[in-house]
Scaffold this motif. Structure first.
Motif, short mmCIF file in Angstrom:
data_model
loop_
_atom_site.label_atom_id
_atom_site.label_comp_id
_atom_site.label_asym_id
_atom_site.label_seq_id
_atom_site.Cartn_x
_atom_site.Cartn_y
_atom_site.Cartn_z
N SER A 255 64.61 9.96 -3.49
CA SER A 255 63.35 10.50 -4.01
C SER A 255 63.32 10.59 -5.54
N ASP A 257 63.23 9.42 -9.36
CA ASP A 257 62.80 8.29 -10.18
C ASP A 257 63.88 8.05 -11.24
N TRP A 258 64.78 7.12 -10.95
CA TRP A 258 65.88 6.84 -11.86
C TRP A 258 65.40 6.17 -13.14
N GLY A 259 64.20 5.55 -13.06
CA GLY A 259 63.64 4.94 -14.26
C GLY A 259 63.38 5.96 -15.35
N GLY A 260 62.94 7.16 -14.95
CA GLY A 260 62.69 8.21 -15.93
C GLY A 260 63.97 8.64 -16.63
N SER A 263 65.00 5.79 -18.86
CA SER A 263 64.09 5.73 -20.00
C SER A 263 64.45 6.76 -21.05
N SER A 269 62.54 1.04 -18.96
CA SER A 269 61.16 1.50 -19.11
C SER A 269 60.41 1.29 -17.80
N GLY A 270 59.85 2.35 -17.25
CA GLY A 270 59.11 2.24 -15.99
C GLY A 270 59.78 3.02 -14.87
N SER A 271 59.17 2.96 -13.70
CA SER A 271 59.70 3.67 -12.54
C SER A 271 60.77 2.83 -11.85
N LEU A 272 61.77 3.50 -11.30
CA LEU A 272 62.84 2.81 -10.60
C LEU A 272 63.38 3.72 -9.51
N TYR A 273 63.18 3.31 -8.25
CA TYR A 273 63.68 4.06 -7.11
C TYR A 273 64.69 3.23 -6.34
#
Length: 305
Positions: A255, A257-260, A263, A269-273
């Protein structure tokens, strides 16, 4: 995040039942019984067939399925494992034999019901309750309640009954227990019966929250082993803790968001799940981390031969 927590509680309830039966049988029989997956599978399909195909009362169908899985576990022991033990077979031979039984029983089930997917009646999943922004059905709440009540009942069995004390005695010191008049093979029948009942109950609950298919037993046995080992294999209380650890690790990590986070570190940069298909990998990564920190598991585990 609240939805992830609720999903984790549901998975803990389902996985905990399966893991307790698995780790308790290991404590007595001293080998990893991979055919435990077949007890999950057959218990689920028997309940499905009786309640959906034969229109039997759901509660009665579940009771028959639980007893059927328990008797299947005893039959497997008497037909295969007991004969191998009498011939002095070690844990590795028993493990390989249990793997063969799992494949045999899964393919036999596919001959009877086919390789496709099935579902329990969806009417039980229609009423939602909102808790802190997360959604959970009333039946899923019932699953959590029944599962944790079953776990507590197993605790009472171990601590308040003669059968439970005999199980713990054999688990702690088999030779001393037998010298005190405890008949191991008689206790083994009860161990397998309970393992089958708990496995089937966990499988039925799993079938209600997911679709039923021939790989449902194999898919859940992987995180069940990870939970048993991380908690301390052979320790039923460790099984509960291990199931909770695996369930929460899977759902919480999926759950996020590793992108945050990346970042913030200037790396992405961006969302990464994490892809949900990697959830089984998460189970074993968590298990390895636990074993690196505490080799015997969260609670002191046992070893086979």
């Amino acid at each position: 995040m609240m939805q992830a927590i609720l999903n984790s509680l549901i998975l803990t309830a389902e996985l905990g039942l399966i893991t307790i039966g698995l780790t308790n049988s290991f404590a007595i029989a001293r080998f990893a019984n991979i055919s435990h997956a077949s007890l999950v599978l057959w218990g689920t399909y028997i309940a499905f067939a009786l309640s959906v195909q034969f229109k039997l009362n759901l509660v009665l169908a579940i009771i028959i399925a639980l007893l059927g899985a328990g008797l299947l576990a005893i039959a497997l022991d008497m037909a295969v494992f007991k004969r191998l033990r009498e011939r002095g077979a070690g844990g590795l031979i028993l493990l390989v034999s249990s793997f063969a039984l799992m494949i045999l029983l899964r393919n036999l089930l596919k001959i009877i019901w086919g390789p496709g997917t099935h579902s329990f009646p969806s009417v039980l999943q229609k009423t939602y309750v909102i808790i802190g922004g997360g959604h959970i059905t009333q039946f899923q709440i019932l699953i959590i309640g029944v599962s944790f009540a079953s776990m507590y009942g197993f605790h009472l069995l171990l601590t308040r009954t003669k059968l439970g004390r005999s199980m713990r005695a054999i688990s702690d010191n088999e030779k001393l227990a037998q010298a005190c008049g405890i008949h191991k093979e008689a206790i083994m029948n009860w161990v397998w019966l309970l393992a089958g009942i708990l496995a089937a109950l966990g499988g039925i609950f799993l079938g209600y929250t997911q679709q039923i298919h021939p790989r449902i037993g194999f898919n859940i046995i992987l995180p069940a082993f990870a939970a048993a080992i991380a908690g301390g294999i052979g320790n039923p209380y460790g099984a509960m803790l291990g199931a909770a650890l695996i369930a929460f690790s899977q759902n919480i990590l999926l759950s996020i968001d590793w992108g945050g986070i990346l970042s913030f570190l200037g790396l992405y940069s961006g969302s990464l799940y994490i892809n949900p298909s990697y959830k089984y990998a998460i189970s074993f990564i968590v298990m390895i981390i636990v074993l690196l920190i505490r080799p015997s598991g969260i609670l002191r585990g046992r070893v086979g031969d």
